[in-house]
Design a protein around this motif. Structure first.
Motif, mmCIF file in Angstrom:
data_model
loop_
_atom_site.group_PDB
_atom_site.id
_atom_site.type_symbol
_atom_site.label_atom_id
_atom_site.label_comp_id
_atom_site.label_asym_id
_atom_site.label_seq_id
_atom_site.Cartn_x
_atom_site.Cartn_y
_atom_site.Cartn_z
ATOM 1 N N ALA A 100 -128.957 -9.955 64.319
ATOM 2 C CA ALA A 100 -130.354 -10.388 64.258
ATOM 3 C C ALA A 100 -131.253 -9.184 64.050
ATOM 4 O O ALA A 100 -130.861 -8.038 64.311
ATOM 5 C CB ALA A 100 -130.740 -11.109 65.549
ATOM 6 N N LYS A 113 -130.001 -13.645 58.325
ATOM 7 C CA LYS A 113 -129.950 -13.504 59.783
ATOM 8 C C LYS A 113 -131.339 -13.820 60.338
ATOM 9 O O LYS A 113 -132.349 -13.667 59.640
ATOM 10 C CB LYS A 113 -129.558 -12.068 60.174
ATOM 11 C CG LYS A 113 -128.179 -11.651 59.691
ATOM 12 C CD LYS A 113 -127.068 -12.337 60.473
ATOM 13 C CE LYS A 113 -125.719 -12.294 59.749
ATOM 14 N NZ LYS A 113 -125.148 -10.983 59.559
ATOM 15 N N ALA A 137 -133.059 -11.369 71.437
ATOM 16 C CA ALA A 137 -132.244 -11.354 70.211
ATOM 17 C C ALA A 137 -130.771 -11.178 70.547
ATOM 18 O O ALA A 137 -129.903 -11.778 69.908
ATOM 19 C CB ALA A 137 -132.723 -10.236 69.286
#
Lengths: 176, 356
Positions: free
Chosen positions: B305, B328, B353
């Motif tokens: 991410a 992503k 994240a």
């Protein structure tokens, strides 16, 4: 090692100057330094503050949120920033302007009537450097021999007459 | 070893311009960039051919830049967000005339007159246009006072080499803060290989046909051709001048994308996250246009991410998503209006994240 300092008070008290002096001193000692003033309307009479960081590592954010050392020169700034001083940090208060004392047991607090001392010694406007002098006597932040060179850099060329006065204020603060 | 000088970011930009041979500065005061004009006002009159002019408005200042640049001179103007909006017509004309120029934006919160505290909300304005028509500026984003100096020097070089406007896009934190700066020994750092400006309006002296600098092309085919030619140059700039910096990206599961002052705050958060064992890296675009798409796309093949940290509602985040082709998730860590996130806020977003 990284030391984060916050100078806080009214505009016109020389907080930015004191911060600049410490930044220059750090630079002379070969450290990474940053200096960041608040630049809002506070410069014109409200609260003003200045973040200074001395570090042996590259400096990330130049904004000091939790100072290792706080120099407070008015009540609103004292009330705002005293709770944010890091544990084991140092608090320096101009007790001629701030009537309160910190209840915190985890910091070292010093109360110096700097504005009164400056007035008594006929050095108006140098309460900032009296407090800075006290800081240098209670903290191993800087080497003694750096001080005159840093001051020579900080005082503008056309105002070198003020150099001695500033050094005298630092000496006065050391002894306070 | 050259001496290190403590300087404000704004002053470093002005000094860089002078050392790059800029002798024409046109400005109009606005917080938080006024130190640029103040520095120029002090220095320019002492230089041979130095011109500092405080114009009657931002619009006048950018048009003076057009004039000086058309005459072949290195010229600069600076302002802060609302002032740059006023200059936008001139930016488009500079592009249409293929004139090199350097424009500095020390951003503050908006829209409208907004506030005076730091912001990065002019990202779209700088990278996607601002003015009208098909055009780009080279947009350079320093993240420290030394880079305020270095990238301003580069801005003049890129401007001359590609006949483009270079914008130095910074913010109130970097403009106001002081850090040590080292200047190159040679005052002539950029002029070592001066770019020949054969197109400049320098007077024919009866020896050559007159040059014409103009952005009005009434024939659509001719106008189209000029735009297409300009875009071919943009392609060269993208190929040669894209710049970025990576920190700890080799093993990164989470990649932070941040530029300018927020990249520094992100660097603090990165260290705190690494101390917790989270594999996080940072990609800092140095050029916002051209945008470092290729390295981001490459990182997207390994990372889980991205976290975009910005002083806006999330403008560069869109370019990150485009660069990685939305492969992503791109989380936003944004504050706006002059509010600056703390490293802890960025860390919280990194942790979010990492949880996935």
């Amino acid at each position: 090692m990284t030391t984060q300092l916050l100078f806080a008070g009214f505009g016109g008290q020389g907080l930015l100057f004191a911060g600049k002096f410490l930044a220059y001193a750090g630079l002379i000692e070969g450290r990474q330094v940053s200096w960041l003033p608040s630049y809002g309307p506070e410069m014109r009479g409200g609260t003003a503050n200045c973040s200074v960081i001395l570090s042996d590592e590259p400096i990330g954010s130049p904004i000091v949120l939790a100072p290792d050392i706080l120099i407070a020169m008015n009540l609103p700034s004292y009330r705002k920033f005293e709770p944010m001083v890091k544990p084991n940090g140092v608090l320096l208060v101009d007790s001629a302007l701030i009537g309160e004392q910190s209840a915190r047991q985890d910091i070292s607090a010093y109360y110096i009537p700097a504005t009164q001392l400056a007035s008594d010694e006929n050095m108006p406007g140098l309460a900032n450097m009296i407090l800075t002098g006290k800081l240098l006597s209670v903290s191993p932040l800087l080497k003694q021999e750096t001080i005159p060179a840093a001051m020579a850099k900080t005082v503008p060329a056309r105002k070198q007459a003020l150099l001695e006065q500033n050094l005298r204020a630092i000496a006065l603060g050391r002894a306070a | 070893m050259p001496e290190k000088v403590l300087m404000k970011g704004n002053e470093a930009i002005a000094e860089a311009a002078i050392r790059s041979g800029c002798r024409h500065y046109f400005g109009y005061p606005i917080t938080p960039q006024t130190e640029i004009a103040a520095y120029m006002a002090k220095r320019m009159p002492k230089l041979e051919d130095g011109c500092f002019l405080q114009a009657e408005s931002e619009i006048a200042a950018i048009n003076m830049v057009i004039g000086a640049s058309a005459a072949g001179k290195r010229a600069m103007t600076s302002s802060s967000s609302p002032g740059i909006a006023l200059k936008s017509e001139g930016l488009s004309y500079l592009a249409g005339c293929d004139l090199p120029a350097v424009v500095v934006n020390i951003q503050r919160g908006g829209p409208g007159l907004g506030g005076i505290q730091p912001s990065q909300a002019d990202y779209f304005q700088a990278t996607k246009g601002g003015g009208h028509g098909d055009y780009h500026m080279a947009v350079l984003a320093p993240s420290g006072v030394q880079e305020m100096f270095d990238l301003t020097c580069l801005a003049f070089d890129i401007a001359d080499r590609y006949r483009i406007t270079s914008m130095v896009l910074s913010d109130g934190i970097l403009g106001q803060m002081m850090e040590p700066v080292t200047f190159p020994e040679e005052e002539t750092l950029n002029n070592a290989v001066p770019v020949e400006k054969s197109w400049a309006l320098t007077g024919t002296h009866g020896l050559r046909p007159p040059n014409i600098v103009n952005s009005l092309l009434m024939d659509p085919l001719e106008l189209e051709r000029s735009v297409v030619e300009r875009f071919a140059r943009y392609g060269e700039i993208a190929a040669r001048e894209t710049r970025w910096e990576e920190m700890l990206t080799d093993d990164a599961d989470i990649v932070i994308a941040a530029y300018g002052a927020t990249a520094r705050i992100a660097a603090n958060a990165l260290q705190a996250a690494r101390a917790q064992g989270i594999k996080v890296g940072l990609l800092r675009p140095i050029t916002l246009w051209p945008f470092p798409k290729a390295p981001l796309l490459e990182l997207a093949q390994r990372a889980k991410a991205f976290v975009c940290v910005e002083l806006s509602m999330g403008q560069m985040a869109e370019d990150v998503e485009l660069a990685i082709r939305c492969q992503k998730p791109v989380l936003r860590c944004t504050r706006t209006g002059g509010v600056v996130p703390s490293p802890d806020e960025v860390l919280a977003k990194i942790l979010e994240a990492a949880k996935g």
